[in-house]
Enzyme design. Structure first.
Site, PDB file in Angstrom:
ATOM      1  N   GLN A 131       0.845  -1.194   0.000  1.00 50.57           N
ATOM      2  CA  GLN A 131       0.000   0.000   0.000  1.00 50.57           C
ATOM      3  C   GLN A 131       0.883   1.248   0.000  1.00 50.57           C
ATOM      4  O   GLN A 131       1.556   1.518   0.994  1.00 50.57           O
ATOM      5  CB  GLN A 131      -0.871  -0.048   1.269  1.00 50.57           C
ATOM      6  CG  GLN A 131      -1.831   1.090   1.450  1.00 50.57           C
ATOM      7  CD  GLN A 131      -2.488   1.026   2.830  1.00 50.57           C
ATOM      8  OE1 GLN A 131      -1.941   0.431   3.747  1.00 50.57           O
ATOM      9  NE2 GLN A 131      -3.644   1.637   2.976  1.00 50.57           N
ATOM     10  N   SER A 134       0.859   6.516   2.693  1.00 51.05           N
ATOM     11  CA  SER A 134       1.483   7.530   3.552  1.00 51.05           C
ATOM     12  C   SER A 134       2.731   8.118   2.914  1.00 51.05           C
ATOM     13  O   SER A 134       3.445   7.443   2.179  1.00 51.05           O
ATOM     14  CB  SER A 134       1.900   6.914   4.892  1.00 51.05           C
ATOM     15  OG  SER A 134       0.791   6.503   5.620  1.00 51.05           O
ATOM     16  N   SER A 166       4.389  -1.532   4.272  1.00 50.70           N
ATOM     17  CA  SER A 166       4.636  -2.902   4.733  1.00 50.70           C
ATOM     18  C   SER A 166       4.936  -3.804   3.549  1.00 50.70           C
ATOM     19  O   SER A 166       4.198  -3.797   2.566  1.00 50.70           O
ATOM     20  CB  SER A 166       3.405  -3.459   5.450  1.00 50.70           C
ATOM     21  OG  SER A 166       3.075  -2.655   6.542  1.00 50.70           O
ATOM     22  N   GLU A 249      -9.060  -1.642   5.712  1.00 53.80           N
ATOM     23  CA  GLU A 249      -7.823  -1.689   6.504  1.00 53.80           C
ATOM     24  C   GLU A 249      -8.136  -1.639   7.998  1.00 53.80           C
ATOM     25  O   GLU A 249      -7.588  -2.395   8.795  1.00 53.80           O
ATOM     26  CB  GLU A 249      -6.920  -0.504   6.116  1.00 53.80           C
ATOM     27  CG  GLU A 249      -5.618  -0.463   6.913  1.00 53.80           C
ATOM     28  CD  GLU A 249      -4.699   0.663   6.471  1.00 53.80           C
ATOM     29  OE1 GLU A 249      -5.208   1.705   5.990  1.00 53.80           O
ATOM     30  OE2 GLU A 249      -3.476   0.506   6.612  1.00 53.80           O
TER      31      GLU A 249
END
Lengths: 401, 341
Positions: A131, A134, A166, A249
């Protein structure tokens, strides 16, 4: 309303357990290493093998429609299966982002061609997803992201930096949020892409974490070319797509199956602490929290079974879970006394509890901090007036850095 | 009543601050942490040269003849930079030697401690088996360990015959040792008291924790004031500011209860409840503060290239060392309500 297994659910549970017993080894808490520690190559390989076994047995994607290779089952069934699976020494953790978050997002927003291309290999464990949301300057304020994508013929040219990604080093694909219209208000100029992680210009650098492993990464994107076919949803309509991903999420984090109350009780007994009134009270409080989480989980599962995607109630669950995790880690380490202050292999239960203590931050910060969840609950559940926003109708480029 | 420090105490604090701030930089702490012993020997020498290791030891043996309050001023400064040196373990053990040791014992150990030539420590974590001492801090570099025998303290050579030592890594990333003792010779500190040493260890830990908490909170104030989200500094959100305020209140509670206990012990007054009150605040309040400071750093807290995680780990270690918040409350309850409770 009925909190117990219906006869059908009980039959499903028995069937799942029988299949798991035939295909997996039971989990031995005394020797099992913590599974949340990093994505080592061996761990990734084991996850892939297990995911394939699940798929072949018809247990992968329990809530996914049959047309995408899933079981076409209910959220409650998925919950039952993960409860039973937690008793075994198996994991499919590297697929959490893909199967838990990207899959449902693509089902809701992607083109038929995209679904056709990505969902099958995702469910079979052939492709791992990460993902790319951020950024160093966009955490809680995700919509303030500045990674730029500029249209160039049939492609987009992407430049920027992502962080806290991650498993990026093991991923085949990423979901990527970019700024595509700096003249629109910040939520309205974002485009959501699928990006092939092997594309030239993508540089993945691991971050060493407090848990001692490198699970997160920084991802630098320099002149990365992404085909226009990889846009999910509409150009500049990416925020709406991302909201789906983020709700899943939160539900995923909030529904985390870690160690259960039985494990805590077993530890308290082995430390000889269960006759202490203060310990009994703390155990009872923890038990209460475990129960709340279980039932909140059922509620989310039931909603999913009735075809409702996770909404703001997943914030309630995620917040309850992260608070529970923090209190539980402190309780368990205090039960262990002096041994609770040891790290790694030297600690009791192969260091699992120390890892829980250190890893609590990935649940308390990741997927939106406790404060962000409270905001969501305040504004979208309780209907409180929104916080005054200076950035709502202002073009992104007019917002002072 | 006077809460201010005298000129001598202010000078001690200033000197300690200067040395710890100057030497224990983030880079230096990181480098020492990567080493095998995780002991900053250069800083240790500097502390000895500045006469801070002999601060509380008798002048006759090379010390400055000061007491626990001055030691706590030094420890607070150490906590502020999370410096890996055994000041607390060594100085409190040396104070026990000075208080109870024979002339020979004092002459052997106190000048060496003051010069920075000896590391002492103590094994006070409760253990079910007296021949197995667990998680002894700094034993891997110690010349002597004070071990409880009955209610008294004995000097044990951890490198001598009859002692097997295994290293382990603690939550704060320091090295601790599990010592298995089988027929090792020990030397009695006549008339000494385990409780005497434990009280000073607890107050010293509380002083270190005050330093950890206040520095972590300062870092948090700076970080959240510089980090902008939603077009304004994070610190202007009430969800952030109120948490920081809670952390500040806990830090000040830790500070006043710690000074009360240090002052009572240094003045020879009964301090049984004051020590436990200080320990409880250090354990419970300290833990709350470092949870808040870690949390308000967001993802940065989990990245070990950024220094704030060390404060979280030290806070946890200091919180649970020699009994955490809950056992402390139980002991305090017995002290204030009577032993039958």
């Amino acid at each position: 309303m009925d909190f117990d297994d219906t006869p059908e659910e009980a039959a499903f549970r028995a069937e799942a357990l029988a299949w798991l017993e035939a295909h997996a080894a039971p989990r031995d808490l005394d020797t099992t290493r913590p599974s949340m520690g990093g994505f080592g190559d061996e761990y990734v390989r084991q996850c892939q093998q297990w995911q394939r076994t699940l798929y072949d047995g018809g247990w992968a994607g329990i809530t996914w429609p049959k047309e995408y290779g899933g079981r076409g089952g209910t959220g409650r069934q998925a919950g039952i299966f993960s409860q039973e699976q937690a008793k075994f020494d198996v994991s499919n953790g590297v697929f959490a982002v893909g199967i838990g978050m990207v899959g449902p997002t693509l089902m809701a927003h992607a083109t038929d061609a995209q679904k056709e291309r990505y969902l099958g290999p995702m469910l079979r464990g052939e492709e791992i997803w990460c993902q790319l949301f951020s950024e160093p300057g966009a955490g809680s304020d995700l919509a303030g992201l500045s990674t730029k994508a500029v249209r160039d013929g049939d492609e987009w040219l992407v430049n920027g930096q992502k962080v806290w990604t991650s498993g990026a080093q093991h991923s085949t694909f990423g979901i990527l949020m970019t700024r595509t219209d700096p003249d629109a208000p910040k939520h309205e100029g974002i485009t959501y892409f699928v990006v092939d992680m092997a594309t030239p210009g993508i540089d993945v650098r691991p971050l060493r974490q407090i848990t001692g492993v490198a699970h997160f990464n920084e991802v630098f994107l320099t002149d990365v070319r992404v085909p226009n076919d990889n846009v999910v949803g509409e150009p500049n309509g990416g925020w709406r797509v991302a909201v789906t991903t983020m709700a899943h999420e939160r539900a995923l984090i909030g529904g985390g199956v870690g160690l259960g109350f039985r494990d805590v009780l077993r530890l308290a007994r082995s430390c000889g602490r269960t006759d202490d009134g203060r310990v009994r009270q703390a155990l009872a409080t923890a038990y209460g929290r475990f129960e709340v989480l279980k039932f909140l989980g059922y509620r989310v599962q039931t909603a999913a079974s009735q075809g409702r995607p996770p909404g703001p109630e997943s914030s309630v669950m995620k917040l309850a879970y992260s608070q529970h995790l923090a209190a539980l880690a402190d309780l368990v380490l205090s039960l262990e006394g002096a041994a609770g202050m040891l790290n790694g292999d030297d600690a009791p239960d192969a260091g699992q509890w120390q890892q829980h203590f250190l890893n609590q931050w990935s649940s308390r910060i990741g997927g939106g901090t406790d404060q962000i969840q409270r905001n969501v609950i305040g504004e979208r559940v309780l209907g409180l007036p929104r916080e005054p926003r200076v950035d709502k109708d202002v073009p992104f480029r007019a917002i002072p850095g | 009543m006077d809460f201010t420090f005298d000129d001598g105490q202010a000078a001690v604090r200033e000197l300690a601050e200067q040395i710890f701030q100057g030497r224990a930089t983030v880079e230096r702490v990181k480098a020492v942490e990567a080493g095998e012993d995780r002991f900053d020997r250069e800083l240790w020498v500097d502390l000895a040269k500045a006469e801070l290791l002999g601060l509380c030891l008798p002048e006759a043996y090379g010390g400055s003849g000061l007491g626990l309050v001055e030691l706590c001023l030094v420890l607070e400064q150490q906590g502020r930079v999370v410096a890996p040196v055994p000041v607390l373990a060594t100085v409190t053990a040396a104070m026990a030697v000075a208080e109870f040791g024979t002339d020979d014992q004092q002459a052997e150990w106190l000048p060496r401690v003051a010069r920075g030539d000896a590391v002492l420590t103590s094994a006070l974590e409760p253990t079910a088996d007296p021949s197995r001492l667990i998680s002894v801090p700094w034993a891997h570099v110690a010349d002597r360990v004070l071990v409880p025998v009955g209610g008294e303290l004995h000097l044990l050579d951890p490198n001598g015959p009859g002692v097997r030592s295994e290293r382990a890594i603690a939550t704060d990333r320091s090295v601790v040792s599990h010592l298995t003792i089988d027929g090792a010779p020990t030397e009695r500190l006549p008339g000494s008291s385990v409780q005497w040493l434990r009280d000073r260890m607890l107050v010293g830990q509380a002083a270190t924790q005050v330093g950890v908490a206040e520095a972590a909170l300062e870092m948090t104030a700076t970080y959240t004031s510089n980090r902008r989200q939603f077009e304004k500094p994070l610190s202007t959100f009430q969800g952030v500011a109120l948490k920081a305020g809670d952390a500040y209140i806990a830090t000040e509670a830790m500070r006043v209860t710690m000074w009360q206990a240090a002052w009572r012990l240094a003045s020879g007054l009964d301090a049984a409840d004051a020590v436990l009150v200080a320990k409880w605040w250090a354990a419970d309040g300290g833990q709350r503060v470092v949870h808040i400071t870690q949390h308000l750093h967001g993802g940065m807290g989990a990245d070990i290239d950024y220094p704030v995680h060390r404060y979280f780990l030290w806070g946890k270690q200091l919180s649970d060392s020699l009994g955490g918040a809950s056992p402390t409350l139980a002991r305090l309850g017995r002290v204030i309500a009577g032993a039958t409770a």
